[in-house]
Motif scaffolding. Structure first.
Motif, PDB file in Angstrom:
ATOM      1  N   LYS A 125       0.821  -1.213   0.000  1.00 55.90           N
ATOM      2  CA  LYS A 125       0.000   0.000   0.000  1.00 55.90           C
ATOM      3  C   LYS A 125       0.855   1.264   0.000  1.00 55.90           C
ATOM      4  O   LYS A 125       0.512   2.246  -0.641  1.00 55.90           O
ATOM      5  CB  LYS A 125      -0.942   0.008   1.206  1.00 55.90           C
ATOM      6  N   MET A 126       1.963   1.220   0.738  1.00 54.25           N
ATOM      7  CA  MET A 126       2.846   2.383   0.802  1.00 54.25           C
ATOM      8  C   MET A 126       3.553   2.625  -0.536  1.00 54.25           C
ATOM      9  O   MET A 126       3.713   3.767  -0.955  1.00 54.25           O
ATOM     10  CB  MET A 126       3.887   2.210   1.914  1.00 54.25           C
ATOM     11  N   LYS A 153      -5.150   4.198  -5.532  1.00 51.22           N
ATOM     12  CA  LYS A 153      -6.135   5.286  -5.646  1.00 51.22           C
ATOM     13  C   LYS A 153      -6.855   5.244  -6.994  1.00 51.22           C
ATOM     14  O   LYS A 153      -8.069   5.395  -7.074  1.00 51.22           O
ATOM     15  CB  LYS A 153      -5.447   6.643  -5.495  1.00 51.22           C
ATOM     16  N   ARG A 179       0.668   3.530  -3.667  1.00 47.90           N
ATOM     17  CA  ARG A 179      -0.429   4.395  -3.230  1.00 47.90           C
ATOM     18  C   ARG A 179      -1.232   4.973  -4.410  1.00 47.90           C
ATOM     19  O   ARG A 179      -2.456   4.929  -4.410  1.00 47.90           O
ATOM     20  CB  ARG A 179       0.139   5.510  -2.368  1.00 47.90           C
ATOM     21  N   GLU A 180      -0.548   5.515  -5.404  1.00 47.88           N
ATOM     22  CA  GLU A 180      -1.235   6.140  -6.543  1.00 47.88           C
ATOM     23  C   GLU A 180      -2.010   5.111  -7.368  1.00 47.88           C
ATOM     24  O   GLU A 180      -3.140   5.367  -7.780  1.00 47.88           O
ATOM     25  CB  GLU A 180      -0.236   6.885  -7.431  1.00 47.88           C
TER      26      GLU A 180
END
Length: 160
Positions: A60-61, A68, A64-65
């Motif tokens: 997830k880190m 999203k 991230r983009e």
């Protein structure tokens, strides 16, 4: 030195020299045995929940983009499908500009529902709406922003 130890040493040296062959073999094997690989992965995930938690957090880190974008695309797809089910227009006045259409709780109480069901994300809200629509519970409707606010005032639907 036992024969097992000699074999292990030989295998280590062979693997070190033949990494390319091993990669190719592994890829072919995984391509042929997709179901087996899935089962092995499922078992590993079940046995290592803490490691999975760390891996998910790390993913997830670093992505991230991408996450999203995927979530936004999913949200838009679900929204489009729901709007299609309801005819893409306001139930009261027939307004059809999707930018101003909103999902309305027919009997009000949206805030109360979010508190009771502990809805904290839009994803969980959309899941509940989809389930309700599929089960034909008739709890939600599509209204334009104006009709939605007029209905709230007429029915005295205010947050408490």
């Amino acid at each position: 030195m036992s024969s097992k130890e000699k074999w292990r040493i030989y295998l280590r040296s062979w693997r070190a020299k033949n990494k390319d062959k091993q990669l190719i073999y592994g890829r072919r094997w995984r391509a042929k045995n997709k179901e087996k690989v899935k089962e092995i992965q499922r078992i590993w995930r079940k046995k290592n929940p803490e490691k999975m938690k760390i891996l998910r957090k790390k993913y997830k880190m670093t992505h991230r983009e991408k996450i999203k974008q995927l979530q936004k695309a999913h949200y838009e797809r679900v929204k489009r499908q729901l709007f299609d089910l309801w005819g893409n227009k306001c139930k009261r006045c027939g307004f059809s500009d999707k930018r101003a259409l909103q999902i309305d709780h027919i009997k009000g109480g949206g805030t109360q529902e979010r508190r009771e069901k502990k809805i904290t994300t839009s994803q969980s809200f959309w899941a509940i709406v989809i389930k309700s629509v599929l089960e034909k519970e008739n709890k939600y409707q599509l209204l334009c922003a104006n009709c939605n606010w007029i209905k709230r005032v007429e029915n005295k639907e205010f947050r408490k």
